[in-house]
Design an enzyme around this catalytic site. Structure first.
Site, PDB file in Angstrom:
ATOM      1  CG  HIS A 169     -14.267  17.871  10.821  1.00 47.02           C
ATOM      2  ND1 HIS A 169     -12.924  17.801  10.539  1.00 47.02           N
ATOM      3  CD2 HIS A 169     -14.821  16.778  10.215  1.00 47.02           C
ATOM      4  CE1 HIS A 169     -12.673  16.734   9.794  1.00 47.02           C
ATOM      5  NE2 HIS A 169     -13.816  16.094   9.581  1.00 47.02           N
ATOM      6  CG  HIS A 172      -9.862  14.559   8.066  1.00 50.47           C
ATOM      7  ND1 HIS A 172     -10.627  13.707   8.805  1.00 50.47           N
ATOM      8  CD2 HIS A 172      -8.644  14.573   8.682  1.00 50.47           C
ATOM      9  CE1 HIS A 172      -9.934  13.227   9.821  1.00 50.47           C
ATOM     10  NE2 HIS A 172      -8.722  13.737   9.771  1.00 50.47           N
ATOM     11  CE1 TYR A 174     -15.353  16.087   3.767  1.00 44.52           C
ATOM     12  CE2 TYR A 174     -13.927  15.449   5.599  1.00 44.52           C
ATOM     13  CZ  TYR A 174     -14.729  15.100   4.519  1.00 44.52           C
ATOM     14  OH  TYR A 174     -14.895  13.792   4.167  1.00 44.52           O
TER      15      TYR A 174
HETATM   16  C1  LIG Z   1     -15.937   5.093   8.825  1.00 43.59           C
HETATM   17  C2  LIG Z   1     -15.106   6.295   9.189  1.00 43.59           C
HETATM   18  C3  LIG Z   1     -15.714   7.540   9.240  1.00 43.59           C
HETATM   19  C4  LIG Z   1     -14.962   8.685   9.605  1.00 43.59           C
HETATM   20  N1  LIG Z   1     -15.593   9.892   9.730  1.00 43.59           N
HETATM   21  C5  LIG Z   1     -14.922  10.952  10.261  1.00 43.59           C
HETATM   22  C6  LIG Z   1     -15.610  12.155  10.615  1.00 43.59           C
HETATM   23  O1  LIG Z   1     -16.841  12.297  10.508  1.00 43.59           O
HETATM   24  N2  LIG Z   1     -14.867  13.169  11.123  1.00 43.59           N
HETATM   25  C7  LIG Z   1     -13.515  13.065  11.284  1.00 43.59           C
HETATM   26  O2  LIG Z   1     -12.876  14.020  11.739  1.00 43.59           O
HETATM   27  N3  LIG Z   1     -12.853  11.921  10.977  1.00 43.59           N
HETATM   28  C8  LIG Z   1     -13.524  10.871  10.507  1.00 43.59           C
HETATM   29  N4  LIG Z   1     -12.867   9.669  10.294  1.00 43.59           N
HETATM   30  C9  LIG Z   1     -11.440   9.542  10.677  1.00 43.59           C
HETATM   31  C10 LIG Z   1     -11.334   8.990  12.112  1.00 43.59           C
HETATM   32  O3  LIG Z   1     -11.816   9.910  13.061  1.00 43.59           O
HETATM   33  C11 LIG Z   1      -9.893   8.628  12.482  1.00 43.59           C
HETATM   34  O4  LIG Z   1      -9.105   9.784  12.431  1.00 43.59           O
HETATM   35  C12 LIG Z   1      -9.320   7.569  11.562  1.00 43.59           C
HETATM   36  O5  LIG Z   1     -10.208   6.479  11.409  1.00 43.59           O
HETATM   37  C13 LIG Z   1      -7.984   7.042  12.119  1.00 43.59           C
HETATM   38  O6  LIG Z   1      -8.206   6.379  13.335  1.00 43.59           O
HETATM   39  P1  LIG Z   1      -8.130   4.760  13.396  1.00 43.59           P
HETATM   40  O7  LIG Z   1      -6.858   4.387  12.720  1.00 43.59           O
HETATM   41  O8  LIG Z   1      -8.129   4.461  14.875  1.00 43.59           O
HETATM   42  O9  LIG Z   1      -9.334   4.229  12.685  1.00 43.59           O
HETATM   43  C14 LIG Z   1     -13.574   8.538   9.898  1.00 43.59           C
HETATM   44  C15 LIG Z   1     -12.989   7.267   9.819  1.00 43.59           C
HETATM   45  C16 LIG Z   1     -13.724   6.151   9.496  1.00 43.59           C
HETATM   46  C17 LIG Z   1     -13.062   4.800   9.497  1.00 43.59           C
END
Ligand SMILES: Cc1cc2nc3c(=O)[nH]c(=O)nc-3n(C[C@H](O)[C@H](O)[C@H](O)COP(=O)(O)O)c2cc1C
Length: 367
Positions: A169, A172, A174
């Site tokens: 990762h 975002h 981090y």
């Molecule tokens: C509840 C939730 C938790 C997430 N946790 C992570 C994470 O642990 N690691 C990460 O790289 N992105 C995380 N994301 C981002 C998602 O991987 C993804 O990039 C984002 O939801 C956009 O995709 P979508 O539009 O299909 O939901 C999270 C998103 C959501 C909704």
């Protein structure tokens, strides 16, 4: 446009996927004390049964005392947590799935709303949680070396447990991204610098260590993003040239596949071309890429998380146009797969009237 291309197999080193659908990593906080439960294993196995090509786990933290701000986020170290992960991968494999853990260190972050804190202060390149806002300590070179070791060790464990790949990762806002981003990396030693390429040294060393630890054939992915929750409009790389200087050395260090996080996959990354972030990463590095961001949904995930907004199903034609053109290789899907373990099968079978979209209730349980 049809789903034909989405259901073509994909091969990368030892990785063999039956289709191009990736479950995006999504933090769930259902692992008390950092140990994934049988409920977590069942949750991922249901997505495998629902035909997801590659499951990326929620971010799971490496062995550093302040890698996490939430005691219910899974660890990827320690006997009990690793036993929990073994049950996860065995169940996913039994259901015909393929899976990689997403290895994570949060860096300097705000404390979780529960008030829980790790035993040592949050750590990052300069101790900043956001530009000019101190929220932890600046890492020493020893801390950096230990953190790199922790990622490499986690990758070794993933391979030993039978996972099919690992994702690091690096996105975002981090830890790894805090090194990339100048406002959170004000270091004056060899891990800082005026250019993005200089500030990528930490990531390059980390990737090189992971690669060395798992050997040449085990697939290693890196998730990157321009945006951060601290600044959705941030651009680490303002031009294709800067992006090339950022990603090409990371590919040389051992990244096999770049997971290019956007909030809306159809948005062009730079002016003068409609290529998105994953499209540019593939063009500049020659490596396979994963796109993500509001695939099949009407609204983006930041509105979903900040304001609890629901989203309705959206046609996939624009995604198919870009996939058919070869812009990227894989497509990560987040919220639709939180809400519905059967999303992939429904798309495959053309059952679009049965798609449910996303609403915040999906966050409440591991259904
Ligand atoms: C509840 C939730 C938790 C997430 N946790 C992570 C994470 O642990 N690691 C990460 O790289 N992105 C995380 N994301 C981002 C998602 O991987 C993804 O990039 C984002 O939801 C956009 O995709 P979508 O539009 O299909 O939901 C999270 C998103 C959501 C909704």
């Amino acid at each position: 446009m049809t789903a034909h291309q989405l259901f073509q197999p994909f091969r990368l080193k030892t990785l063999e996927l039956k289709n191009r659908v990736v479950m995006a990593p999504m933090t769930r906080s259902f692992s008390p004390g950092g140990v994934p439960t049988s409920g977590v294993a069942d949750y991922y196995a249901r997505r495998a049964e629902g035909e997801v090509g590659l499951i990326l786990s929620e971010g799971t933290v490496v062995n550093r005392p302040a890698a996490s701000n939430d005691p219910n986020i899974p660890h990827f170290y320690g006997k009990q947590a690793l036993q929990g992960w073994k049950a996860v991968i065995d169940k996913v494999h039994a259901a015909g799935g393929v899976m990689a853990p997403q290895l994570w260190h949060m860096g300097v972050v705000p404390p979780d709303e529960s008030g829980w804190l790790p035993t040592t202060p949050f750590e990052g390149p300069s101790g900043c949680v956001a530009p000019g806002k101190i929220g932890g300590v600046a890492m020493t070179e020893h801390d950096i070396a230990e953190t790199i070791r922790a990622f490499a060790q986690a990758a070794v464990e993933a391979k030993a447990l039978g996972f099919d790949a690992v994702e690091i990762h690096g996105a975002h806002g981090y830890l790894i991204d805090q090194f990339f981003w100048h406002p959170t990396n004000q270091r004056t030693d060899g891990y800082g610098g005026q250019t993005l390429a200089e500030r990528s040294r930490f990531a390059a060393e980390l990737v090189r260590a992971v690669r060395k630890a798992v050997g040449p054939d085990f697939p290693v992915g890196l998730r990157v993003s321009q945006w951060k929750p601290q600044d959705y409009a941030a651009k680490l790389a303002a031009t294709p040239q800067e992006m090339e200087a950022w990603l090409v050395p990371l590919a040389a260090a051992g990244v096999d596949i770049f997971h290019c996080s956007q909030r809306r996959f159809w948005e062009p990354e730079f002016t003068g071309s409609d290529l998105n972030f994953a499209g540019w990463a593939k063009k500049l590095t020659g490596k396979p890429t994963v796109t993500v961001g509001s695939v099949g949904l009407s609204g983006d995930f930041s509105a979903a998380l900040q304001f609890g907004e629901s989203a309705t199903p959206r046609p996939l034609d624009e995604l198919f146009r870009r996939l058919d053109r070869g812009d990227f290789d894989l497509v990560a899907v987040g919220r639709p797969l939180l809400a519905d373990a059967e999303w992939t099968r429904k798309i495959h079978e053309g059952r679009s009237s049965e798609l449910v979209g996303y609403s915040k209730e999906a966050l409440a349980t591991l259904s």
